[in-house]
Design an enzyme around this catalytic site. Structure first.
Site, short mmCIF file in Angstrom:
data_model
loop_
_atom_site.label_atom_id
_atom_site.label_comp_id
_atom_site.label_asym_id
_atom_site.label_seq_id
_atom_site.Cartn_x
_atom_site.Cartn_y
_atom_site.Cartn_z
N SER A 93 -3.80 7.46 -3.18
CA SER A 93 -4.62 6.58 -2.35
C SER A 93 -5.53 5.71 -3.20
CB SER A 93 -5.47 7.44 -1.40
OG SER A 93 -6.45 6.65 -0.76
N TYR B 248 -11.67 14.80 -0.07
CA TYR B 248 -10.32 14.25 0.16
C TYR B 248 -9.91 13.36 -1.02
CZ TYR B 248 -6.90 10.80 1.40
OH TYR B 248 -5.82 9.95 1.34
N LYS C 9 -6.89 13.71 -4.31
CA LYS C 9 -5.89 12.74 -4.77
C LYS C 9 -6.04 12.53 -6.28
CE LYS C 9 -3.86 12.06 -0.90
NZ LYS C 9 -2.49 12.64 -0.70
C1 WQD Z 1 -11.69 0.77 7.44
C2 WQD Z 1 -12.90 -0.12 7.72
C3 WQD Z 1 -14.91 1.11 8.15
C4 WQD Z 1 -13.68 2.89 11.93
C5 WQD Z 1 -9.70 5.74 4.68
C6 WQD Z 1 -9.41 6.61 3.49
C7 WQD Z 1 -8.11 6.18 2.87
C8 WQD Z 1 -7.04 6.23 3.94
C9 WQD Z 1 -7.40 5.26 5.05
C10 WQD Z 1 -5.95 8.36 4.17
C11 WQD Z 1 -14.16 0.41 7.04
C12 WQD Z 1 -14.48 0.30 9.38
C13 WQD Z 1 -13.67 2.18 10.74
C14 WQD Z 1 -14.53 2.50 13.00
C15 WQD Z 1 -15.33 0.70 11.64
N1 WQD Z 1 -6.93 7.52 4.49
N2 WQD Z 1 -14.49 1.10 10.62
N3 WQD Z 1 -15.32 1.41 12.80
O1 WQD Z 1 -12.29 4.27 5.16
O2 WQD Z 1 -11.02 2.20 4.31
O3 WQD Z 1 -9.92 4.43 4.24
O4 WQD Z 1 -8.63 5.75 5.59
O5 WQD Z 1 -5.09 8.22 3.35
O6 WQD Z 1 -7.77 7.06 1.84
O7 WQD Z 1 -10.42 6.45 2.53
O8 WQD Z 1 -10.29 3.34 6.42
O9 WQD Z 1 -9.89 2.77 8.80
O10 WQD Z 1 -11.68 4.51 8.23
O11 WQD Z 1 -12.09 2.11 7.73
O12 WQD Z 1 -16.08 -0.30 11.51
O13 WQD Z 1 -14.58 3.12 14.11
O14 WQD Z 1 -13.16 -0.10 9.11
O15 WQD Z 1 -16.32 1.04 7.98
O16 WQD Z 1 -14.92 -0.70 6.64
P1 WQD Z 1 -11.00 3.52 5.01
P2 WQD Z 1 -10.97 3.24 7.87
#
Ligand code: WQD
Length: 338
Positions: free
Chosen positions: A125, A150, A154
């Site tokens: 990741s 997590y 990785k």
């Molecule tokens: C994306 C953006 C949030 C939810 C994580 C892991 C990565 C992979 C994907 C597993 C961010 C914003 C999110 C919400 C929001 N996981 N957001 N409101 O954190 O980039 O990555 O998930 O493999 O390894 O680190 O993904 O989709 O959680 O967030 O505003 O209800 O959306 O702040 O900017 P992230 P995400």
């Protein structure tokens, strides 16, 4: 050729199984069903016409892993997805993450290094980069202290593989560092099935639009970005799945330059949270109910991939757009709730 896909009933795993079958591979899935449904098998068969062999197995049971590989000595390659992957959950329950994500990797490698063909694809990741100093992010960007257990699993997983490859020259591995996988298969036969309240942005968007969630909270509107919201590299899960087949074929065809290679898998384009929302509203015709709230602990400001190494050396590039991904995610959400 028989390929083992662990976690093959999960989100990325199931889409990869479809692409493997499309390329004529015979697929064996191991899944413990802790974060997936057996019905995904029917979805895969509906798309490809072929039902993969499925074995329900907990990879934490070392003897079960040994017995499995005793039975399947003719495996030509392994794609290892099986792991817990919720960032927040890992903070609250680190030992579950270390036991499952690291312990099972060790048991898998112990058996794979006894096989005739030792071709191993590891699900990693972009989280290993933390907040990269330079954007876009290349594979040479420094791995920074993980923001969560997590992410650390990785990083440690990659180190375990590196050390194992050093003393097992027959073991050929590619680690794939995903950016943000989103979307669903265009047939809407398979897609993302988050259990409980979605942690990730896109399933939260589609569940809000379908009426399952009241309102999307946008975590932070005061970041140093053009519109104040975080930027990520959202990659269509079908493009991501195809990259696994290309990587596996690279190893089977002995095209790899070393026995441990690492590739970033992204589109190369960063999109802000508001741009993702705008894309959703455009492709769905729905008005999304959201509000900007405080930042989420642990979020990086921006992360998107530098893709030339994957494009030129791996020989893979994304073909689908953010709009394609959002449209497929919405079609899937409507199908699941129908
Ligand atoms: C994306 C953006 C949030 C939810 C994580 C892991 C990565 C992979 C994907 C597993 C961010 C914003 C999110 C919400 C929001 N996981 N957001 N409101 O954190 O980039 O990555 O998930 O493999 O390894 O680190 O993904 O989709 O959680 O967030 O505003 O209800 O959306 O702040 O900017 P992230 P995400």
């Amino acid at each position: 050729m028989k390929i083992l896909v662990t976690g093959g009933l999960g989100f990325i795993g199931s889409h990869t199984v479809v692409e493997l079958q499309n390329e004529g591979f015979q697929v064996v899935i191991i899944d413990d069903l802790s974060n997936s449904s057996i019905n995904v098998l029917d979805g895969i068969e509906a798309i490809t016409g072929k039902k993969p062999v499925f074995e329900k197995l907990d990879l934490k049971e070392k003897q079960d892993v040994i017995n499995f590989f005793e039975k399947h000595k003719d495996i030509a390659g392994v794609i290892h997805f099986a792991a817990n992957k919720a960032v927040g959950e890992s903070v609250n329950n680190p030992l579950m993450y270390y036991e499952n994500n690291i312990g099972t990797l060790v048991y898998m490698l112990q058996q794979i290094t006894k096989l005739e063909h030792q071709n191993f694809i590891f699900s990693s990741s972009c989280t290993v980069y933390g907040q990269a100093e330079e954007l876009p992010i290349t594979e040479n960007a420094p791995v920074q202290a993980a923001e969560s257990p997590y992410g650390n699993t990785k990083q440690v997983g990659e180190e375990i593989i590196r050390d194992t490859c050093k003393v097992n020259e027959k073991l050929n591995t590619i680690a794939l560092r995903y950016f943000n996988p989103i979307g669903a298969h265009p047939t809407a036969e398979i897609g993302e099935l988050p259990i409980g309240v979605p942690q990730n942005l896109v399933p939260y968007i589609t569940q809000t639009a379908i009426g399952l969630r009241e309102q999307l909270s946008v975590f932070g509107g005061d970041y140093p970005t053009p519109d104040g919201t975080c930027i990520r590299d959202y990659i269509h899960v079908v493009d991501l799945a195809k990259a696994h087949v290309v990587a596996l074929q690279r190893l089977i065809g002995k095209k790899n330059a070393s026995n441990y290679e690492i590739f970033n898998l992204g589109t190369g384009t960063g999109s802000s949270v508001l741009e993702v929302i705008n894309s959703f509203e455009k492709v769905s015709g729905e008005k999304l109910n959201y509000k900007i709230v405080d930042r989420r602990e642990g979020d990086v400001t921006a992360a998107y991939a530098e893709t030339s190494y994957a494009n030129d050396v791996l020989g893979w590039k994304t073909e689908l757009t953010l709009d394609d991904a959002m449209a497929s995610a919405w079609k899937w959400e409507q199908k699941v709730r129908s």
